[in-house]
Scaffold this active site. Structure first.
Site, PDB file in Angstrom:
ATOM      1  N   ARG A 114       0.819  -1.231   0.000  1.00 27.53           N
ATOM      2  CA  ARG A 114       0.000   0.000   0.000  1.00 27.53           C
ATOM      3  C   ARG A 114       0.844   1.268   0.000  1.00 27.53           C
ATOM      4  NH1 ARG A 114      -2.859  -2.956   3.998  1.00 27.53           N
ATOM      5  NH2 ARG A 114      -4.576  -4.098   3.033  1.00 27.53           N
ATOM      6  N   LYS A 136       1.411  11.526 -10.959  1.00 22.09           N
ATOM      7  CA  LYS A 136       0.516  10.671 -11.756  1.00 22.09           C
ATOM      8  C   LYS A 136       1.286   9.412 -12.129  1.00 22.09           C
ATOM      9  CE  LYS A 136      -2.807  13.629 -14.111  1.00 22.09           C
ATOM     10  NZ  LYS A 136      -3.240  14.113 -15.430  1.00 22.09           N
ATOM     11  N   GLU A 178       6.089  18.787 -24.685  1.00 21.80           N
ATOM     12  CA  GLU A 178       5.496  19.186 -23.397  1.00 21.80           C
ATOM     13  C   GLU A 178       5.919  20.614 -23.044  1.00 21.80           C
ATOM     14  OE1 GLU A 178       3.215  17.446 -21.972  1.00 21.80           O
ATOM     15  OE2 GLU A 178       3.535  15.335 -22.483  1.00 21.80           O
ATOM     16  N   LYS A 217       4.319  23.453 -13.300  1.00 18.03           N
ATOM     17  CA  LYS A 217       3.550  22.246 -12.978  1.00 18.03           C
ATOM     18  C   LYS A 217       3.371  22.110 -11.465  1.00 18.03           C
ATOM     19  CE  LYS A 217       2.898  17.386 -13.789  1.00 18.03           C
ATOM     20  NZ  LYS A 217       3.161  16.209 -14.599  1.00 18.03           N
ATOM     21  N   GLU A 227      -6.608  16.655  -9.906  1.00 18.49           N
ATOM     22  CA  GLU A 227      -7.200  17.030 -11.200  1.00 18.49           C
ATOM     23  C   GLU A 227      -8.703  17.210 -11.142  1.00 18.49           C
ATOM     24  OE1 GLU A 227      -5.205  15.361 -14.677  1.00 18.49           O
ATOM     25  OE2 GLU A 227      -7.140  15.337 -15.695  1.00 18.49           O
ATOM     26  N   ARG A 231      -5.771  21.298 -12.869  1.00 15.77           N
ATOM     27  CA  ARG A 231      -4.759  20.387 -13.408  1.00 15.77           C
ATOM     28  C   ARG A 231      -5.121  19.878 -14.799  1.00 15.77           C
ATOM     29  NH1 ARG A 231      -1.182  15.762 -10.271  1.00 15.77           N
ATOM     30  NH2 ARG A 231       0.085  15.251 -12.092  1.00 15.77           N
ATOM     31  N   ASN A 235      -3.316  18.938 -19.586  1.00 18.23           N
ATOM     32  CA  ASN A 235      -3.640  17.976 -20.653  1.00 18.23           C
ATOM     33  C   ASN A 235      -3.910  18.668 -21.978  1.00 18.23           C
ATOM     34  OD1 ASN A 235      -3.473  15.725 -18.943  1.00 18.23           O
ATOM     35  ND2 ASN A 235      -5.508  16.176 -18.134  1.00 18.23           N
ATOM     36  N   HIS A 238      -3.816  16.882 -25.355  1.00 16.73           N
ATOM     37  CA  HIS A 238      -3.720  15.447 -25.072  1.00 16.73           C
ATOM     38  C   HIS A 238      -4.949  14.650 -25.508  1.00 16.73           C
ATOM     39  CE1 HIS A 238      -0.228  16.679 -22.844  1.00 16.73           C
ATOM     40  NE2 HIS A 238       0.003  15.485 -22.342  1.00 16.73           N
ATOM     41  N   HIS A 242      -3.753  11.497 -27.384  1.00 17.00           N
ATOM     42  CA  HIS A 242      -3.947  10.116 -26.904  1.00 17.00           C
ATOM     43  C   HIS A 242      -4.732   9.290 -27.917  1.00 17.00           C
ATOM     44  CE1 HIS A 242      -3.178  10.984 -22.344  1.00 17.00           C
ATOM     45  NE2 HIS A 242      -2.074  10.858 -23.036  1.00 17.00           N
ATOM     46  N   HIS A 253       4.936   9.774 -27.419  1.00 13.51           N
ATOM     47  CA  HIS A 253       3.926  10.579 -26.720  1.00 13.51           C
ATOM     48  C   HIS A 253       4.116  12.080 -26.994  1.00 13.51           C
ATOM     49  CE1 HIS A 253       1.154  11.749 -23.554  1.00 13.51           C
ATOM     50  NE2 HIS A 253       2.072  12.593 -23.131  1.00 13.51           N
TER      51      HIS A 253
HETATM   52  P1  NAD Z   1      10.257   6.494 -22.676  1.00 13.64           P
HETATM   53  O1  NAD Z   1      10.290   6.271 -21.221  1.00 13.64           O
HETATM   54  O2  NAD Z   1       9.787   5.368 -23.539  1.00 13.64           O
HETATM   55  O3  NAD Z   1      11.694   6.973 -23.146  1.00 13.64           O
HETATM   56  C1  NAD Z   1      11.927   7.253 -24.512  1.00 13.64           C
HETATM   57  C2  NAD Z   1      13.131   6.472 -25.044  1.00 13.64           C
HETATM   58  O4  NAD Z   1      14.328   7.080 -24.554  1.00 13.64           O
HETATM   59  C3  NAD Z   1      13.180   5.018 -24.585  1.00 13.64           C
HETATM   60  O5  NAD Z   1      13.631   4.244 -25.669  1.00 13.64           O
HETATM   61  C4  NAD Z   1      14.223   5.032 -23.471  1.00 13.64           C
HETATM   62  O6  NAD Z   1      14.845   3.789 -23.311  1.00 13.64           O
HETATM   63  C5  NAD Z   1      15.180   6.076 -23.982  1.00 13.64           C
HETATM   64  N1  NAD Z   1      15.986   6.759 -22.977  1.00 13.64           N
HETATM   65  C6  NAD Z   1      15.626   7.139 -21.737  1.00 13.64           C
HETATM   66  N2  NAD Z   1      16.593   7.874 -21.181  1.00 13.64           N
HETATM   67  C7  NAD Z   1      17.604   7.953 -22.071  1.00 13.64           C
HETATM   68  C8  NAD Z   1      18.871   8.596 -22.077  1.00 13.64           C
HETATM   69  N3  NAD Z   1      19.266   9.378 -21.059  1.00 13.64           N
HETATM   70  N4  NAD Z   1      19.654   8.463 -23.173  1.00 13.64           N
HETATM   71  C9  NAD Z   1      19.238   7.729 -24.238  1.00 13.64           C
HETATM   72  N5  NAD Z   1      18.039   7.099 -24.298  1.00 13.64           N
HETATM   73  C10 NAD Z   1      17.238   7.228 -23.226  1.00 13.64           C
HETATM   74  O7  NAD Z   1       9.315   7.731 -23.053  1.00 13.64           O
HETATM   75  P2  NAD Z   1       9.179   9.206 -22.475  1.00 13.64           P
HETATM   76  O8  NAD Z   1       8.986  10.053 -23.669  1.00 13.64           O
HETATM   77  O9  NAD Z   1      10.234   9.546 -21.509  1.00 13.64           O
HETATM   78  O10 NAD Z   1       7.822   9.114 -21.657  1.00 13.64           O
HETATM   79  C11 NAD Z   1       6.605   8.793 -22.285  1.00 13.64           C
HETATM   80  C12 NAD Z   1       5.657   8.214 -21.272  1.00 13.64           C
HETATM   81  O11 NAD Z   1       5.422   9.184 -20.251  1.00 13.64           O
HETATM   82  C13 NAD Z   1       4.312   7.840 -21.841  1.00 13.64           C
HETATM   83  O12 NAD Z   1       3.931   6.582 -21.380  1.00 13.64           O
HETATM   84  C14 NAD Z   1       3.382   8.900 -21.292  1.00 13.64           C
HETATM   85  O13 NAD Z   1       2.064   8.450 -21.130  1.00 13.64           O
HETATM   86  C15 NAD Z   1       4.031   9.205 -19.975  1.00 13.64           C
HETATM   87  N6  NAD Z   1       3.708  10.531 -19.428  1.00 13.64           N
HETATM   88  C16 NAD Z   1       3.322  10.590 -18.126  1.00 13.64           C
HETATM   89  C17 NAD Z   1       3.053  11.810 -17.547  1.00 13.64           C
HETATM   90  C18 NAD Z   1       2.709  11.878 -16.092  1.00 13.64           C
HETATM   91  O14 NAD Z   1       2.337  12.952 -15.617  1.00 13.64           O
HETATM   92  N7  NAD Z   1       2.845  10.805 -15.354  1.00 13.64           N
HETATM   93  C19 NAD Z   1       3.183  12.985 -18.306  1.00 13.64           C
HETATM   94  C20 NAD Z   1       3.586  12.897 -19.637  1.00 13.64           C
HETATM   95  C21 NAD Z   1       3.852  11.652 -20.186  1.00 13.64           C
HETATM   96  N1  GLY Z   2       0.939  15.451 -17.565  1.00 16.65           N
HETATM   97  C1  GLY Z   2      -0.303  15.879 -17.010  1.00 16.65           C
HETATM   98  C2  GLY Z   2      -0.330  15.924 -15.524  1.00 16.65           C
HETATM   99  O1  GLY Z   2       0.605  15.582 -14.859  1.00 16.65           O
HETATM  100  O2  GLY Z   2      -1.335  16.289 -14.966  1.00 16.65           O
END
Ligand code: NAD
Ligand code: GLY
Length: 349
Positions: A114, A136, A178, A217, A227, A231, A235, A238, A242, A253
Protein backbone atom coordinates in the site's frame (compact mmCIF):
# COMPACT_ATOMS: atom_id res chain seq x y z
CA UNK A 1 20.94 23.44 -7.94
CA UNK A 2 17.34 24.59 -7.94
CA UNK A 3 14.93 23.06 -5.43
CA UNK A 4 11.16 23.09 -5.95
CA UNK A 5 8.80 21.66 -3.35
CA UNK A 6 5.28 20.32 -3.60
CA UNK A 7 3.46 19.81 -0.32
CA UNK A 8 0.24 17.85 -0.58
CA UNK A 9 -1.85 16.22 2.16
CA UNK A 10 -0.39 12.83 1.27
CA UNK A 11 3.31 13.56 0.73
CA UNK A 12 5.98 16.21 0.48
CA UNK A 13 7.82 15.97 -2.79
CA UNK A 14 11.19 17.68 -3.26
CA UNK A 15 12.38 18.23 -6.81
CA UNK A 16 16.04 19.06 -7.28
CA UNK A 17 17.28 20.28 -10.66
CA UNK A 18 20.95 20.46 -11.54
CA UNK A 19 23.76 18.73 -13.37
CA UNK A 20 25.24 15.95 -11.23
CA UNK A 21 22.39 15.81 -8.71
CA UNK A 22 21.73 12.10 -9.35
CA UNK A 23 25.12 10.88 -8.18
CA UNK A 24 25.31 13.49 -5.45
CA UNK A 25 21.86 13.06 -3.90
CA UNK A 26 20.63 9.51 -4.61
CA UNK A 27 23.02 7.93 -2.04
CA UNK A 28 21.35 9.99 0.70
CA UNK A 29 18.23 7.81 0.45
CA UNK A 30 19.98 4.46 0.67
CA UNK A 31 21.13 3.89 4.25
CA UNK A 32 19.47 1.18 6.31
CA UNK A 33 16.85 0.09 3.79
CA UNK A 34 16.40 -2.58 1.19
CA UNK A 35 16.14 -0.68 -2.07
CA UNK A 36 15.02 -1.52 -5.57
CA UNK A 37 15.93 0.04 -8.88
CA UNK A 38 13.69 0.01 -11.92
CA UNK A 39 15.12 1.03 -15.26
CA UNK A 40 14.79 0.08 -18.92
CA UNK A 41 17.06 -1.76 -21.32
CA UNK A 42 18.33 1.36 -23.13
CA UNK A 43 19.03 3.30 -19.97
CA UNK A 44 20.73 0.29 -18.42
CA UNK A 45 22.95 -0.17 -21.47
CA UNK A 46 24.07 3.46 -21.14
CA UNK A 47 24.08 3.98 -17.39
CA UNK A 48 24.37 0.46 -15.90
CA UNK A 49 27.76 1.27 -14.40
CA UNK A 50 26.51 4.50 -12.82
CA UNK A 51 23.51 2.64 -11.43
CA UNK A 52 25.83 0.02 -9.94
CA UNK A 53 28.13 2.71 -8.53
CA UNK A 54 25.25 4.54 -6.84
CA UNK A 55 23.03 1.64 -5.75
CA UNK A 56 25.61 -1.09 -5.08
CA UNK A 57 23.95 -4.48 -4.63
CA UNK A 58 20.33 -3.29 -4.74
CA UNK A 59 18.33 -5.41 -7.20
CA UNK A 60 17.92 -3.78 -10.61
CA UNK A 61 14.84 -4.69 -12.66
CA UNK A 62 15.31 -3.93 -16.36
CA UNK A 63 12.15 -3.39 -18.40
CA UNK A 64 12.33 -3.80 -22.17
CA UNK A 65 12.45 -0.18 -23.43
CA UNK A 66 9.29 1.28 -24.93
CA UNK A 67 5.64 2.08 -24.27
CA UNK A 68 4.74 -1.60 -24.92
CA UNK A 69 6.19 -2.37 -21.47
CA UNK A 70 3.81 -0.03 -19.70
CA UNK A 71 1.12 -2.59 -19.02
CA UNK A 72 -0.42 -4.69 -16.29
CA UNK A 73 1.73 -7.75 -17.08
CA UNK A 74 4.97 -5.82 -16.56
CA UNK A 75 3.51 -4.20 -13.47
CA UNK A 76 2.83 -7.55 -11.79
CA UNK A 77 6.25 -8.87 -12.80
CA UNK A 78 7.84 -5.86 -11.11
CA UNK A 79 5.72 -6.39 -7.99
CA UNK A 80 6.78 -10.04 -7.89
CA UNK A 81 10.42 -8.99 -8.15
CA UNK A 82 9.84 -6.55 -5.28
CA UNK A 83 8.43 -9.39 -3.16
CA UNK A 84 11.39 -11.60 -4.14
CA UNK A 85 13.76 -8.79 -3.11
CA UNK A 86 12.15 -8.73 0.34
CA UNK A 87 11.23 -5.06 0.23
CA UNK A 88 9.44 -3.69 3.27
CA UNK A 89 7.46 -0.56 4.08
CA UNK A 90 10.59 1.59 4.49
CA UNK A 91 12.11 0.48 1.22
CA UNK A 92 12.76 2.88 -1.64
CA UNK A 93 11.97 2.26 -5.28
CA UNK A 94 14.17 4.31 -7.63
CA UNK A 95 12.69 4.76 -11.09
CA UNK A 96 15.65 5.58 -13.32
CA UNK A 97 14.43 6.20 -16.85
CA UNK A 98 11.94 7.98 -19.04
CA UNK A 99 8.22 8.40 -18.55
CA UNK A 100 7.50 4.71 -19.07
CA UNK A 101 9.78 3.65 -16.20
CA UNK A 102 8.55 6.53 -14.07
CA UNK A 103 4.85 5.84 -14.60
CA UNK A 104 4.98 2.08 -14.01
CA UNK A 105 7.59 2.38 -11.24
CA UNK A 106 5.54 5.00 -9.44
CA UNK A 107 2.48 2.74 -9.62
CA UNK A 108 4.45 -0.28 -8.34
CA UNK A 109 5.68 1.85 -5.42
CA UNK A 110 2.10 2.98 -4.71
CA UNK A 111 0.76 -0.59 -4.70
CA UNK A 112 3.49 -2.53 -2.90
CA UNK A 113 2.43 -2.88 0.76
CA UNK A 114 0.00 0.00 0.00
CA UNK A 115 2.88 2.36 -0.62
CA UNK A 116 6.64 2.49 -0.25
CA UNK A 117 9.02 5.39 -0.83
CA UNK A 118 9.60 6.40 -4.41
CA UNK A 119 12.40 8.48 -5.91
CA UNK A 120 12.09 9.47 -9.54
CA UNK A 121 15.29 9.87 -11.56
CA UNK A 122 14.01 11.04 -14.96
CA UNK A 123 16.43 10.48 -17.83
CA UNK A 124 14.45 11.87 -20.78
CA UNK A 125 13.55 15.50 -21.33
CA UNK A 126 9.86 14.59 -21.29
CA UNK A 127 10.20 12.88 -17.95
CA UNK A 128 12.27 15.75 -16.54
CA UNK A 129 9.85 18.52 -17.48
CA UNK A 130 6.64 16.64 -16.93
CA UNK A 131 6.03 13.00 -16.10
CA UNK A 132 8.32 12.56 -13.07
CA UNK A 133 6.70 15.49 -11.27
CA UNK A 134 3.23 15.59 -9.77
CA UNK A 135 2.53 11.99 -8.84
CA UNK A 136 0.52 10.67 -11.76
CA UNK A 137 1.37 7.00 -12.13
CA UNK A 138 -0.24 4.50 -14.49
CA UNK A 139 -0.12 1.64 -16.92
CA UNK A 140 -2.00 1.21 -20.19
CA UNK A 141 -4.44 -1.70 -20.47
CA UNK A 142 -5.96 -3.11 -23.63
CA UNK A 143 -5.95 -0.15 -25.98
CA UNK A 144 -6.62 2.39 -23.25
CA UNK A 145 -3.77 4.63 -22.19
CA UNK A 146 -3.01 5.30 -18.51
CA UNK A 147 -6.32 3.71 -17.56
CA UNK A 148 -5.05 1.94 -14.41
CA UNK A 149 -3.16 4.19 -12.06
CA UNK A 150 -2.91 6.19 -8.88
CA UNK A 151 -1.89 9.60 -7.67
CA UNK A 152 1.27 8.90 -5.72
CA UNK A 153 3.79 11.65 -5.09
CA UNK A 154 7.46 10.69 -5.26
CA UNK A 155 9.37 11.65 -2.17
CA UNK A 156 12.10 13.12 -4.34
CA UNK A 157 12.75 13.82 -8.00
CA UNK A 158 16.34 14.20 -9.17
CA UNK A 159 16.36 16.15 -12.43
CA UNK A 160 19.89 15.76 -13.74
CA UNK A 161 20.43 17.30 -17.18
CA UNK A 162 23.60 15.27 -17.79
CA UNK A 163 21.38 12.30 -18.79
CA UNK A 164 20.22 14.30 -21.80
CA UNK A 165 23.66 14.13 -23.43
CA UNK A 166 22.87 10.62 -24.68
CA UNK A 167 19.27 11.32 -25.62
CA UNK A 168 18.56 11.13 -29.36
CA UNK A 169 17.37 14.39 -30.98
CA UNK A 170 13.99 12.84 -31.58
CA UNK A 171 13.50 12.26 -27.85
CA UNK A 172 14.52 15.87 -27.22
CA UNK A 173 11.74 16.83 -29.62
CA UNK A 174 9.30 14.74 -27.57
CA UNK A 175 10.20 16.65 -24.42
CA UNK A 176 9.90 19.91 -26.32
CA UNK A 177 6.33 18.87 -27.09
CA UNK A 178 5.50 19.19 -23.40
CA UNK A 179 7.60 22.38 -23.10
CA UNK A 180 5.60 24.03 -25.93
CA UNK A 181 2.47 22.97 -24.01
CA UNK A 182 3.78 24.85 -20.95
CA UNK A 183 4.42 27.84 -23.22
CA UNK A 184 0.75 27.82 -24.21
CA UNK A 185 -0.19 27.88 -20.52
CA UNK A 186 2.37 30.33 -19.15
CA UNK A 187 3.25 33.69 -20.73
CA UNK A 188 6.75 33.81 -19.19
CA UNK A 189 7.64 30.42 -20.65
CA UNK A 190 6.16 31.43 -24.01
CA UNK A 191 8.27 34.60 -24.03
CA UNK A 192 11.35 32.53 -23.34
CA UNK A 193 10.51 30.03 -26.10
CA UNK A 194 9.92 32.73 -28.68
CA UNK A 195 13.06 34.65 -27.67
CA UNK A 196 15.13 31.46 -27.83
CA UNK A 197 13.48 29.89 -30.86
CA UNK A 198 16.90 29.17 -32.40
CA UNK A 199 18.20 27.42 -29.27
CA UNK A 200 15.29 25.11 -28.51
CA UNK A 201 17.37 21.95 -29.01
CA UNK A 202 20.44 23.25 -27.07
CA UNK A 203 21.03 21.41 -23.81
CA UNK A 204 22.16 24.67 -22.18
CA UNK A 205 18.81 26.28 -22.99
CA UNK A 206 16.92 23.18 -21.88
CA UNK A 207 18.69 23.33 -18.50
CA UNK A 208 17.35 26.91 -18.14
CA UNK A 209 13.77 26.26 -19.20
CA UNK A 210 13.27 22.90 -17.44
CA UNK A 211 12.99 24.33 -13.88
CA UNK A 212 10.58 27.00 -15.20
CA UNK A 213 8.31 24.29 -16.56
CA UNK A 214 8.57 22.24 -13.37
CA UNK A 215 7.74 25.32 -11.30
CA UNK A 216 4.62 25.86 -13.41
CA UNK A 217 3.55 22.25 -12.98
CA UNK A 218 4.37 22.25 -9.26
CA UNK A 219 2.12 25.26 -8.70
CA UNK A 220 -0.73 23.54 -10.53
CA UNK A 221 -0.25 20.32 -8.54
CA UNK A 222 -0.08 22.23 -5.24
CA UNK A 223 -3.48 23.75 -6.02
CA UNK A 224 -5.17 20.72 -7.60
CA UNK A 225 -3.30 17.46 -7.06
CA UNK A 226 -6.27 15.24 -7.97
CA UNK A 227 -7.20 17.03 -11.20
CA UNK A 228 -10.58 18.32 -10.08
CA UNK A 229 -10.17 21.43 -12.24
CA UNK A 230 -6.97 23.43 -12.78
CA UNK A 231 -4.76 20.39 -13.41
CA UNK A 232 -6.80 19.53 -16.50
CA UNK A 233 -4.93 22.42 -18.14
CA UNK A 234 -1.81 20.24 -18.22
CA UNK A 235 -3.64 17.98 -20.65
CA UNK A 236 -3.68 20.60 -23.39
CA UNK A 237 -3.49 18.84 -26.76
CA UNK A 238 -3.72 15.45 -25.07
CA UNK A 239 -7.30 14.52 -26.07
CA UNK A 240 -6.38 14.21 -29.73
CA UNK A 241 -2.81 13.17 -28.88
CA UNK A 242 -3.95 10.12 -26.90
CA UNK A 243 -6.54 9.18 -29.54
CA UNK A 244 -3.92 9.27 -32.33
CA UNK A 245 -1.30 7.57 -30.19
CA UNK A 246 -3.63 4.64 -29.57
CA UNK A 247 -5.01 4.42 -33.08
CA UNK A 248 -1.93 5.09 -35.20
CA UNK A 249 1.06 4.56 -32.89
CA UNK A 250 4.47 4.86 -34.53
CA UNK A 251 5.42 8.15 -32.90
CA UNK A 252 6.16 8.96 -29.30
CA UNK A 253 3.93 10.58 -26.72
CA UNK A 254 5.60 14.00 -27.01
CA UNK A 255 5.31 14.01 -30.80
CA UNK A 256 1.62 13.17 -30.52
CA UNK A 257 1.19 15.99 -27.99
CA UNK A 258 2.49 18.41 -30.63
CA UNK A 259 0.19 16.91 -33.27
CA UNK A 260 -2.74 17.02 -30.82
CA UNK A 261 -1.99 20.66 -30.02
CA UNK A 262 -1.83 21.46 -33.73
CA UNK A 263 -5.26 19.95 -34.44
CA UNK A 264 -6.90 21.34 -31.31
CA UNK A 265 -5.47 24.82 -32.00
CA UNK A 266 -7.15 24.76 -35.41
CA UNK A 267 -10.41 23.62 -33.80
CA UNK A 268 -10.13 26.40 -31.19
CA UNK A 269 -9.66 28.93 -33.97
CA UNK A 270 -12.67 27.63 -35.90
CA UNK A 271 -14.75 27.78 -32.70
CA UNK A 272 -13.65 31.35 -31.97
CA UNK A 273 -11.90 30.29 -28.75
CA UNK A 274 -8.59 31.86 -29.78
CA UNK A 275 -7.36 34.60 -32.10
CA UNK A 276 -5.74 34.13 -35.51
CA UNK A 277 -2.62 36.02 -34.40
CA UNK A 278 -2.06 33.93 -31.30
CA UNK A 279 -2.83 30.69 -33.14
CA UNK A 280 -0.23 31.63 -35.79
CA UNK A 281 2.41 32.23 -33.10
CA UNK A 282 1.77 28.86 -31.44
CA UNK A 283 1.56 27.05 -34.76
CA UNK A 284 4.98 28.47 -35.67
CA UNK A 285 6.43 27.11 -32.45
CA UNK A 286 4.80 23.69 -32.88
CA UNK A 287 6.09 23.36 -36.44
CA UNK A 288 9.57 24.55 -35.46
CA UNK A 289 9.80 21.62 -33.04
CA UNK A 290 7.81 19.01 -34.97
CA UNK A 291 8.93 19.80 -38.52
CA UNK A 292 5.70 18.89 -40.24
CA UNK A 293 2.39 17.38 -39.22
CA UNK A 294 2.06 13.89 -40.72
CA UNK A 295 -0.87 13.25 -43.04
CA UNK A 296 -3.30 10.81 -41.48
CA UNK A 297 -5.97 8.69 -43.08
CA UNK A 298 -8.91 7.25 -41.18
CA UNK A 299 -9.12 10.03 -38.60
CA UNK A 300 -12.88 9.39 -38.32
CA UNK A 301 -11.99 6.08 -36.65
CA UNK A 302 -9.11 7.53 -34.60
CA UNK A 303 -11.60 10.09 -33.22
CA UNK A 304 -13.47 7.27 -31.47
CA UNK A 305 -10.60 6.98 -29.00
CA UNK A 306 -11.13 10.59 -27.93
CA UNK A 307 -14.45 9.40 -26.50
CA UNK A 308 -12.51 7.48 -23.85
CA UNK A 309 -10.67 10.55 -22.63
CA UNK A 310 -10.85 10.95 -18.86
CA UNK A 311 -11.74 14.68 -19.16
CA UNK A 312 -15.06 13.97 -20.89
CA UNK A 313 -18.12 14.44 -18.73
CA UNK A 314 -20.34 12.41 -21.10
CA UNK A 315 -19.71 9.79 -23.79
CA UNK A 316 -21.19 11.92 -26.59
CA UNK A 317 -18.97 14.92 -25.97
CA UNK A 318 -15.27 15.59 -26.25
CA UNK A 319 -13.43 17.91 -23.88
CA UNK A 320 -10.26 19.72 -24.95
CA UNK A 321 -8.05 22.24 -23.21
CA UNK A 322 -7.20 24.84 -25.84
CA UNK A 323 -5.02 27.96 -25.89
CA UNK A 324 -7.10 31.14 -25.66
CA UNK A 325 -4.60 34.00 -25.56
CA UNK A 326 -1.14 34.72 -24.14
CA UNK A 327 -0.91 32.64 -20.93
CA UNK A 328 -4.58 31.72 -20.85
CA UNK A 329 -6.55 28.68 -21.93
CA UNK A 330 -10.13 27.47 -22.11
CA UNK A 331 -11.93 24.16 -21.88
CA UNK A 332 -13.78 23.45 -25.11
CA UNK A 333 -16.54 20.86 -24.98
CA UNK A 334 -17.85 19.74 -28.35
CA UNK A 335 -20.46 17.17 -29.34
CA UNK A 336 -18.54 14.12 -30.50
CA UNK A 337 -19.79 14.34 -34.11
CA UNK A 338 -18.70 17.97 -34.38
CA UNK A 339 -15.23 17.12 -33.06
CA UNK A 340 -14.97 14.24 -35.52
CA UNK A 341 -16.08 16.51 -38.37
CA UNK A 342 -13.29 18.98 -37.55
CA UNK A 343 -10.66 16.24 -37.51
CA UNK A 344 -11.82 14.90 -40.86
CA UNK A 345 -11.78 18.29 -42.55
CA UNK A 346 -8.38 19.22 -41.06
CA UNK A 347 -6.84 15.90 -42.11
CA UNK A 348 -8.03 16.45 -45.68
CA UNK A 349 -6.23 19.83 -45.99
P1 NAD B 1 10.26 6.49 -22.68
O1 NAD B 1 10.29 6.27 -21.22
O2 NAD B 1 9.79 5.37 -23.54
O3 NAD B 1 11.69 6.97 -23.15
C1 NAD B 1 11.93 7.25 -24.51
C2 NAD B 1 13.13 6.47 -25.04
O4 NAD B 1 14.33 7.08 -24.55
C3 NAD B 1 13.18 5.02 -24.59
O5 NAD B 1 13.63 4.24 -25.67
C4 NAD B 1 14.22 5.03 -23.47
O6 NAD B 1 14.85 3.79 -23.31
C5 NAD B 1 15.18 6.08 -23.98
N1 NAD B 1 15.99 6.76 -22.98
C6 NAD B 1 15.63 7.14 -21.74
N2 NAD B 1 16.59 7.87 -21.18
C7 NAD B 1 17.60 7.95 -22.07
C8 NAD B 1 18.87 8.60 -22.08
N3 NAD B 1 19.27 9.38 -21.06
N4 NAD B 1 19.65 8.46 -23.17
C9 NAD B 1 19.24 7.73 -24.24
N5 NAD B 1 18.04 7.10 -24.30
C10 NAD B 1 17.24 7.23 -23.23
O7 NAD B 1 9.32 7.73 -23.05
P2 NAD B 1 9.18 9.21 -22.47
O8 NAD B 1 8.99 10.05 -23.67
O9 NAD B 1 10.23 9.55 -21.51
O10 NAD B 1 7.82 9.11 -21.66
C11 NAD B 1 6.61 8.79 -22.29
C12 NAD B 1 5.66 8.21 -21.27
O11 NAD B 1 5.42 9.18 -20.25
C13 NAD B 1 4.31 7.84 -21.84
O12 NAD B 1 3.93 6.58 -21.38
C14 NAD B 1 3.38 8.90 -21.29
O13 NAD B 1 2.06 8.45 -21.13
C15 NAD B 1 4.03 9.21 -19.97
N6 NAD B 1 3.71 10.53 -19.43
C16 NAD B 1 3.32 10.59 -18.13
C17 NAD B 1 3.05 11.81 -17.55
C18 NAD B 1 2.71 11.88 -16.09
O14 NAD B 1 2.34 12.95 -15.62
N7 NAD B 1 2.85 10.80 -15.35
C19 NAD B 1 3.18 12.98 -18.31
C20 NAD B 1 3.59 12.90 -19.64
C21 NAD B 1 3.85 11.65 -20.19
N1 GLY C 1 0.94 15.45 -17.57
C1 GLY C 1 -0.30 15.88 -17.01
C2 GLY C 1 -0.33 15.92 -15.52
O1 GLY C 1 0.61 15.58 -14.86
O2 GLY C 1 -1.33 16.29 -14.97
Amino acid sequence: MKVIEIHTPSQDSVITCGAGCFKRLAPRFLAGHRNFVLTDSNVHALYGQDIKAVFGDAPVYILPAGEESKNEVSLFRILQAMIDAGLHRNSFLFAVGGGVVGDIGGLAAALYMRGIHCVQVPTTLLAQVDSSVGGKTAVDMGKVKNVVGAFYQPEAVLVDGTFLKTLPAREIRCGLGEIVKYGALNAKILDSLTENADRLFDLAYLAEITPECIEHKAEVVRLDERERGLRKSLNMGHTTAHAFELFYGGLSHGEFVLIGMYYELKIALAEGATTAEYAALLEGLILRVLGEVPRYEGVERAAEYARLDKKNAASDEVSMIVPADYGTYAELRLPFEKYRGYLVSLAEK
